[in-house]
Design a protein around this motif. Structure first.
Motif, PDB file in Angstrom:
ATOM      1  N   GLY A 203       0.780  -1.228   0.000  1.00  0.00           N
ATOM      2  CA  GLY A 203       0.000   0.000   0.000  1.00  0.00           C
ATOM      3  C   GLY A 203       0.810   1.274   0.000  1.00  0.00           C
ATOM      4  N   ALA A 204       2.129   1.184   0.221  1.00  0.00           N
ATOM      5  CA  ALA A 204       2.937   2.405   0.292  1.00  0.00           C
ATOM      6  C   ALA A 204       2.940   3.162  -1.028  1.00  0.00           C
ATOM      7  N   SER A 205       2.953   2.452  -2.147  1.00  0.00           N
ATOM      8  CA  SER A 205       2.970   3.130  -3.448  1.00  0.00           C
ATOM      9  C   SER A 205       1.691   3.924  -3.673  1.00  0.00           C
ATOM     10  N   TYR A 206       0.547   3.377  -3.242  1.00  0.00           N
ATOM     11  CA  TYR A 206      -0.718   4.096  -3.381  1.00  0.00           C
ATOM     12  C   TYR A 206      -0.735   5.322  -2.474  1.00  0.00           C
ATOM     13  N   MET A 207      -0.184   5.184  -1.279  1.00  0.00           N
ATOM     14  CA  MET A 207      -0.058   6.332  -0.376  1.00  0.00           C
ATOM     15  C   MET A 207       0.702   7.465  -1.060  1.00  0.00           C
ATOM     16  N   LEU A 208       1.812   7.135  -1.715  1.00  0.00           N
ATOM     17  CA  LEU A 208       2.652   8.145  -2.350  1.00  0.00           C
ATOM     18  C   LEU A 208       1.988   8.743  -3.584  1.00  0.00           C
TER      19      LEU A 208
ATOM     20  N   GLU B 270      13.811   6.671   2.966  1.00  0.00           N
ATOM     21  CA  GLU B 270      13.890   6.145   4.333  1.00  0.00           C
ATOM     22  C   GLU B 270      13.817   4.622   4.338  1.00  0.00           C
ATOM     23  N   LEU B 271      13.013   4.058   3.448  1.00  0.00           N
ATOM     24  CA  LEU B 271      12.939   2.605   3.327  1.00  0.00           C
ATOM     25  C   LEU B 271      14.282   2.039   2.892  1.00  0.00           C
ATOM     26  N   LEU B 272      14.895   2.657   1.888  1.00  0.00           N
ATOM     27  CA  LEU B 272      16.198   2.195   1.423  1.00  0.00           C
ATOM     28  C   LEU B 272      17.250   2.304   2.537  1.00  0.00           C
ATOM     29  N   ALA B 273      17.200   3.413   3.282  1.00  0.00           N
ATOM     30  CA  ALA B 273      18.159   3.583   4.390  1.00  0.00           C
ATOM     31  C   ALA B 273      17.968   2.505   5.449  1.00  0.00           C
ATOM     32  N   ALA B 274      16.720   2.162   5.744  1.00  0.00           N
ATOM     33  CA  ALA B 274      16.451   1.120   6.742  1.00  0.00           C
ATOM     34  C   ALA B 274      16.941  -0.233   6.254  1.00  0.00           C
ATOM     35  N   LEU B 275      16.759  -0.517   4.976  1.00  0.00           N
ATOM     36  CA  LEU B 275      17.225  -1.788   4.419  1.00  0.00           C
ATOM     37  C   LEU B 275      18.752  -1.855   4.417  1.00  0.00           C
ATOM     38  N   ARG B 276      19.400  -0.765   4.023  1.00  0.00           N
ATOM     39  CA  ARG B 276      20.865  -0.747   4.016  1.00  0.00           C
ATOM     40  C   ARG B 276      21.431  -0.856   5.427  1.00  0.00           C
ATOM     41  N   ALA B 277      20.732  -0.229   6.388  1.00  0.00           N
ATOM     42  CA  ALA B 277      21.210  -0.298   7.771  1.00  0.00           C
ATOM     43  C   ALA B 277      21.162  -1.721   8.300  1.00  0.00           C
ATOM     44  N   GLY B 278      20.323  -2.560   7.699  1.00  0.00           N
ATOM     45  CA  GLY B 278      20.224  -3.948   8.125  1.00  0.00           C
ATOM     46  C   GLY B 278      21.120  -4.891   7.367  1.00  0.00           C
ATOM     47  N   ALA B 279      22.004  -4.366   6.519  1.00  0.00           N
ATOM     48  CA  ALA B 279      22.896  -5.224   5.727  1.00  0.00           C
ATOM     49  C   ALA B 279      23.868  -5.972   6.639  1.00  0.00           C
ATOM     50  N   PRO B 280      24.236  -7.212   6.273  1.00  0.00           N
ATOM     51  CA  PRO B 280      25.047  -8.040   7.175  1.00  0.00           C
ATOM     52  C   PRO B 280      26.542  -7.787   7.134  1.00  0.00           C
ATOM     53  N   ARG B 281      27.046  -7.116   6.118  1.00  0.00           N
ATOM     54  CA  ARG B 281      28.495  -6.947   6.045  1.00  0.00           C
ATOM     55  C   ARG B 281      28.841  -5.473   5.867  1.00  0.00           C
ATOM     56  N   ALA B 282      30.055  -5.144   6.169  1.00  0.00           N
ATOM     57  CA  ALA B 282      30.489  -3.748   6.160  1.00  0.00           C
ATOM     58  C   ALA B 282      30.782  -3.296   4.734  1.00  0.00           C
ATOM     59  N   ALA B 283      29.731  -3.043   3.987  1.00  0.00           N
ATOM     60  CA  ALA B 283      29.890  -2.512   2.633  1.00  0.00           C
ATOM     61  C   ALA B 283      29.628  -1.008   2.670  1.00  0.00           C
ATOM     62  N   LEU B 284      30.347  -0.252   1.856  1.00  0.00           N
ATOM     63  CA  LEU B 284      30.188   1.200   1.851  1.00  0.00           C
ATOM     64  C   LEU B 284      28.756   1.570   1.474  1.00  0.00           C
ATOM     65  N   THR B 285      28.248   0.961   0.425  1.00  0.00           N
ATOM     66  CA  THR B 285      26.855   1.119   0.009  1.00  0.00           C
ATOM     67  C   THR B 285      26.306  -0.273  -0.283  1.00  0.00           C
ATOM     68  N   PRO B 286      25.675  -0.910   0.704  1.00  0.00           N
ATOM     69  CA  PRO B 286      25.152  -2.262   0.507  1.00  0.00           C
ATOM     70  C   PRO B 286      24.216  -2.336  -0.695  1.00  0.00           C
TER      71      PRO B 286
ATOM     72  N   TYR C  60       7.203   0.188  -8.607  1.00  0.00           N
ATOM     73  CA  TYR C  60       7.216   1.586  -8.165  1.00  0.00           C
ATOM     74  C   TYR C  60       8.292   1.795  -7.097  1.00  0.00           C
ATOM     75  N   LEU C  61       8.296   0.949  -6.071  1.00  0.00           N
ATOM     76  CA  LEU C  61       9.246   1.123  -4.981  1.00  0.00           C
ATOM     77  C   LEU C  61      10.685   0.891  -5.442  1.00  0.00           C
ATOM     78  N   ALA C  62      10.892  -0.128  -6.274  1.00  0.00           N
ATOM     79  CA  ALA C  62      12.244  -0.372  -6.782  1.00  0.00           C
ATOM     80  C   ALA C  62      12.749   0.835  -7.574  1.00  0.00           C
ATOM     81  N   ARG C  63      11.880   1.388  -8.389  1.00  0.00           N
ATOM     82  CA  ARG C  63      12.269   2.533  -9.215  1.00  0.00           C
ATOM     83  C   ARG C  63      12.590   3.750  -8.350  1.00  0.00           C
ATOM     84  N   HIS C  64      11.771   4.004  -7.345  1.00  0.00           N
ATOM     85  CA  HIS C  64      11.977   5.192  -6.525  1.00  0.00           C
ATOM     86  C   HIS C  64      13.098   5.012  -5.502  1.00  0.00           C
ATOM     87  N   MET C  65      13.454   3.780  -5.188  1.00  0.00           N
ATOM     88  CA  MET C  65      14.620   3.557  -4.334  1.00  0.00           C
ATOM     89  C   MET C  65      15.905   3.474  -5.152  1.00  0.00           C
ATOM     90  N   GLY C  66      15.778   3.336  -6.465  1.00  0.00           N
ATOM     91  CA  GLY C  66      16.951   3.219  -7.318  1.00  0.00           C
ATOM     92  C   GLY C  66      17.639   1.880  -7.191  1.00  0.00           C
TER      93      GLY C  66
END
Length: 486
Positions: free
Chosen positions: A182-187, A215-231, A250-256
């Motif tokens: 539902g997030a895409s419809y919200m946006l 913010e979704l992308l940041a939350a997903l990256r913050a949960g990455a398991p290894r120390a990558a500069l940009t997971p 929609y979400l994949a496109r807007h998160m890049g």
């Protein structure tokens, strides 16, 4: 020039009757609540023809962008444009602050509960929740016992469905932790409102939600398991025929990030890779929109072609994050839902900020007896149902329908819960005429090193006259949700 009362889309006297339910917009006939007054004045100044033209432009925009959803089992066709009503829901800041506090509290407790039941199971051993209820849940995954998700987060994204009762009190209707949509419809709803009511939008001082994909992308990256500069994050979709495919793309496109299907992924030596034209690329986070059963044919359904063989082994080895984690669905179970207030007390030592709807369990003998004796008053749900399917709304059901559910409850009591028929709050919608519709609200909560809530969420409206079911698959639509800065 302001429209006359005969042609106005919203005349404050006589055209709209709030009725006996709690009305979001009006505190009495013709008297809008303070935070709706500017909106009411604007709408009262619009002619029905002007309002219809704005609706037509939004519908055309949604159609051209493919903003729709799939309805299964309908003869009139599967693909539909997503219904959108131009009258927004407005929430004052003080009211929202309390809702946000309750959401943060609830999702923290749910993540702690998930970690506990897949590890020490203290809450079960202490008898605060019946162990049989948890182990008997369809979405409890024994494969997850002892697995440590990076950061201890199971539900990176949660959708919590809220309703307001006859007194205007917010209550949690259900939790959605598997793969909330539902997030895409919200946006897109927000984009439409900005186009059609730009001056009113600015006048109100509405908190932004456009940042949600970032913010979704940041939350997903913050949960990455290894120390990558940009997971590296990918979104795993079942494919174009899935009912929520618009949202996935929609979400994949807007998160890049890349939108992938199971065949695009390869697991080797407990590491997940994505096939690209330049070769294999290591993946750190899989934001999956595929159900548990189809994620990994080596661990779950062997015939699945939607996931990637070896994905769960890579997850167990700590080489990839799956968001949300397999097994989170046990917390979506509507029987387990009854115990969320107890989880909050147990793990956080706090009283719940947001109340549950009273819930009767089919497994409890006294509850079951009450359910069977009051089927004409209750809403009966399957514990793992979604989308508004498989429900009995007792007051609106036929005698035959109630007897059918009686037999089902008696045959499989673990599969059913019942709740009182909540007098859901209402507010105006405009579909040819102005009339009230019951609504709910799905805010989205993101968890990583911090937990945050997008201001507002997806307000869903029951477009069928008198209906209490807001799901789009059951004839529901949506509204933009405006949370005010002050």
């Amino acid at each position: 020039m302001p429209a006359t009362s005969e042609t106005s889309v919203l005349t404050l006297q006589g055209l709209y009757e709030p009725g006996a339910f709690f009305d979001e917009m009006f505190e009495a006939p013709g008297v809008p609540r303070p935070h709706y007054r500017a909106l009411a004045e604007q709408l009262a100044a619009l002619s029905a023809e002007d309002f219809e033209e704005r609706r037509r432009r939004v519908d055309l925009s949604f159609l051209n962008q493919g903003i729709g959803f799939t309805v299964y089992g309908q003869e009139e066709g599967l693909e539909r444009i997503f219904p959108f009503d131009l009258i927004p829901r407005v929430i004052p800041q003080g009211e929202w602050a309390q809702v946000e506090k309750g959401l943060l509290q609830r999702v923290r407790a749910l993540n702690l509960f998930l970690h506990d039941i897949y590890h020490d199971q203290r809450i079960l051993r202490d008898g605060r929740i019946p162990a049989a209820l948890v182990f008997g849940a369809r979405h409890f995954r024994r494969e997850m016992i002892g697995v440590n998700p990076p950061g201890g987060i199971y539900a990176h994204v949660a959708g919590v469905d809220l309703v307001r009762d006859a007194h205007g009190e917010y209550m949690v209707l259900e939790d959605n932790l598997r793969s909330p949509s539902g997030a895409s419809y919200m946006l897109e709803n927000r984009s439409a409102m900005k186009r059609e009511f730009a001056s009113l939008f600015e006048r109100y001082g509405v908190l932004a939600i456009d940042q949600y994909p970032h913010e979704l992308l940041a939350a997903l990256r913050a949960g990455a398991p290894r120390a990558a500069l940009t997971p590296t994050v990918v979104l795993l979709t079942p494919g174009v025929h899935n009912s929520a495919y618009f949202e996935h793309s929609y979400l994949a496109r807007h998160m890049g990030i890349e939108l992938v299907e199971g065949g695009d992924l390869l697991c080797h030596d407990d590491v997940v890779y994505m096939r690209t034209t330049q070769g294999l690329q290591r993946i750190d986070v899989v934001y999956r929109r595929v159900d548990d059963e189809f994620l990994d044919p080596l661990s779950f359904r062997q015939e699945s072609l939607l996931g990637a063989p070896g994905l769960l082994n890579a997850y167990r080895a700590g080489n990839v994050t799956i968001a949300n984690a397999p097994g989170t669905g046990v917390a979506d179970d509507k029987a387990v839902y009854r115990y969320v207030p107890e989880m909050i007390r147990y793990y956080l030592g706090e009283e719940p900020v947001l109340a549950n709807v009273p819930t009767y369990l089919g497994t409890d003998e006294a509850d079951r007896r009450y359910m069977l004796e009051h089927l004409d008053e209750l809403v009966v749900k399957t514990v793992d149902g979604s989308g508004g399917y498989g429900m009995l709304i007792g007051p609106h059901a036929t005698a035959d329908e109630r007897e059918l559910f009686r037999a089902r409850i008696e045959a499989n009591p673990r599969n059913y819960v019942a709740q009182p028929t909540i007098a859901l709050s209402r507010m105006p919608i405009y579909l040819e005429t102005l009339r009230p519709a019951h609504i709910d609200l799905r805010p989205f909560v993101l968890s990583s090193s911090i937990t945050s809530v997008v201001p507002g969420g997806l307000t869903r409206a029951a477009l069928r006259d008198g209906s209490l079911v807001v799901n789009s698959s059951q004839g529901g639509g949506s509204k933009d949700t405006w949370v005010l800065r002050s």
